[in-house]
Design a protein around this motif. Structure first.
Motif, PDB file in Angstrom:
ATOM      1  N   THR A  56      -7.569  -5.550  -5.702  1.00  0.00           N
ATOM      2  CA  THR A  56      -6.491  -6.237  -4.984  1.00  0.00           C
ATOM      3  C   THR A  56      -5.301  -6.510  -5.890  1.00  0.00           C
ATOM      4  O   THR A  56      -4.153  -6.244  -5.515  1.00  0.00           O
ATOM      5  CB  THR A  56      -7.023  -7.556  -4.383  1.00  0.00           C
ATOM      6  N   ASP A 175      -5.692  -2.837   1.805  1.00  0.00           N
ATOM      7  CA  ASP A 175      -6.844  -3.340   1.042  1.00  0.00           C
ATOM      8  C   ASP A 175      -8.068  -3.446   1.953  1.00  0.00           C
ATOM      9  O   ASP A 175      -7.935  -3.561   3.168  1.00  0.00           O
ATOM     10  CB  ASP A 175      -6.485  -4.724   0.478  1.00  0.00           C
ATOM     11  N   GLU A 176      -9.245  -3.406   1.352  1.00  0.00           N
ATOM     12  CA  GLU A 176     -10.525  -3.552   2.080  1.00  0.00           C
ATOM     13  C   GLU A 176     -10.654  -2.503   3.190  1.00  0.00           C
ATOM     14  O   GLU A 176     -11.138  -2.787   4.291  1.00  0.00           O
ATOM     15  CB  GLU A 176     -10.660  -4.958   2.689  1.00  0.00           C
TER      16      GLU A 176
HETATM   17 MG   LIG Z   1     -10.015  -7.497  -3.347  1.00  0.00          MG
END
Ligand SMILES: [Mg+2]
Ligand SMILES: Nc1ncnc2c1ncn2[C@@H]1O[C@H](COP(=O)(O)OP(=O)(O)OP(=O)(O)O)[C@@H](O)[C@H]1O
Length: 396
Positions: A56, A175-176
């Motif tokens: 991240t 992200d993710e």
């Molecule tokens: Mg992360």
């Protein structure tokens, strides 16, 4: 030492005082974005790695780099149970509104905003969580079929055309990504494939857990050719030393070489753990230089802090059955482990654990490096499972 000045920063997505060991990857992404802006072929990049390796913060730093270079970005994080269209729509709107302020791009950016209106209205039936401000009326036939794969393609093409006229690129930072549903992932891959074929300046820089590679391939078999999947792992020893020593030195604090060596040993170079150890070593030491004895003392509190946060938040989301499964894995050590060996520990046939294993994969707790193998996505989770479920009662 005075905790007020402690530079270390353990925490999910918390920028570290020194982003160590990631310069090569930042440069790779910079080059890909510049090539995209010039409409030269460039692959989208998906960074994969375990929990706490720094995906991240790296993604955020790359986004800052891109914005500084004049590239238009949007940033999305996919939590569980939110649809991709719902996440993308408001971010895309912001990016298009910014683009529309540029004289050259105005007409095409406004067209893309009309596309976004059609997209949101047509898909609202299927994705009730779409909430986005609409600035224009839809343009009939533009991104409004109600079919995600088709409409997302239209929409990214329209956005790409606007970016192109502005002489910039549109970079999606996601992200993710492992939490995105398979059909939504497929739509995203198709849309990026399309813009790449047309040499439009649209690119994705994503991050996710290692299961992401398999999920991408399952969603679209050609995904593996379309993207690069750089692995992000623990920091190499030099970078790990820098991550601790530099922030300390910037605050006029030194650290003895054997103290640093002990931090490297205990953290195995994992960024999250480095921050936690750095923080506790700083707080424990009375004065510079931080000694090995300080680190020995700090280790217990660093580990306790991890148990209460980094490990704990994951553990608390598990059902009793999932906890037993992970405890059995912990019994076998760091892994990866054969599914059969895990089932043996629990004294039941492998097949009976299929649903549990699948839930753990979708929750992002484990992944399968090879067929029939199971590994933790959280570094050192095996040892945590021993601490949180000691003894043998869990077997019953
Ligand atoms: Mg992360
Ligand atoms: N290159 C680095 N050097 C030093 N510290 C770092 C580095 N990268 C990340 N960190 C630190 O590690 C911690 C975890 O970072 P981050 O939240 O980005 O990890 P992540 O891979 O996204 O984890 P998760 O999978 O849980 O989301 C943060 O405290 C961050 O400051």
């Amino acid at each position: 030492m005075n905790p007020v000045h402690n530079p270390f920063a353990p925490g999910a997505g918390t920028p570290p005082p020194e982003l160590a060991g990631r310069d090569d990857l930042r440069e790779t992404v910079r080059i890909a974005l510049e090539r995209t802006r010039l409409r030269l072929p460039a692959k989208s990049i998906l960074m994969v790695g375990l929990r706490g390796v720094g995906k991240t913060v790296l993604l955020d730093r790359m986004r800052d780099d891109a914005e500084t270079a004049g590239i238009h970005t949007l940033r999305v994080e996919s939590p569980e149970r939110r649809s991709l269209p719902a996440l993308l729509a408001p971010q895309l709107r912001q990016a298009l509104l910014r683009l529309s302020r540029q004289e050259k791009a105005r007409a095409l950016a406004q067209r893309a905003l009309r596309g976004l209106a059609g997209f949101a209205k047509a898909l609202k039936v299927k994705y009730a969580d779409i909430e986005v401000g609409l600035d224009f009326d839809p343009e009939p036939g533009l991104a409004d079929n109600g079919d995600l794969e088709h409409d997302l393609q239209d929409l990214l093409e329209a956005a790409g055309a606007a970016a192109e006229t502005a002489g910039t690129a549109l970079a999606l930072f996601v992200d993710e990504l492992q939490y995105v549903e398979e059909n939504e992932l497929a739509a995203l891959i198709t849309a990026l494939h399309r813009t790449a074929q047309r040499r439009q300046p649209v690119i994705m820089v994503g991050a996710g857990l290692p299961q992401l590679c398999g999920r991408m391939g399952k969603a679209k078999s050609y995904a593996e050719r379309l993207f690069d999947f750089p692995r992000i792992g623990p920091l190499a020893p030099d970078a790990a030393r820098l991550a601790i020593a530099k922030p300390a030195r910037d605050n006029a604090v030194l650290i003895d070489p054997d103290a640093l060596a002990l931090i490297l040993l205990q953290t195995q170079g994992y960024p999250y753990f480095l921050q936690e150890w750095g923080k506790h070593a700083w707080d424990t030491a009375d004065a510079s230089p931080i000694s090995k004895a300080d680190v020995e003392l700090a280790s217990a509190s660093a580990l306790a802090a991890l148990d209460e946060s980094f490990f704990r938040v994951r553990f608390d989301r598990l059902t009793p059955q999932e906890k037993r499964y992970l405890r059995a894995m912990g019994e076998l050590g760091p892994g990866p482990h054969r599914s059969g060996d895990i089932a043996d520990i629990l004294g039941r046939p492998v097949s009976s654990f299929g649903p549990t294993r699948n839930q753990l994969i979708s929750k992002g707790m484990i992944w399968s490096p090879n067929h029939g193998d199971t590994a933790f996505t959280v570094p050192l989770f095996d040892e945590f499972m021993h601490r949180i479920m000691p003894g043998t009662d869990w077997k019953n």
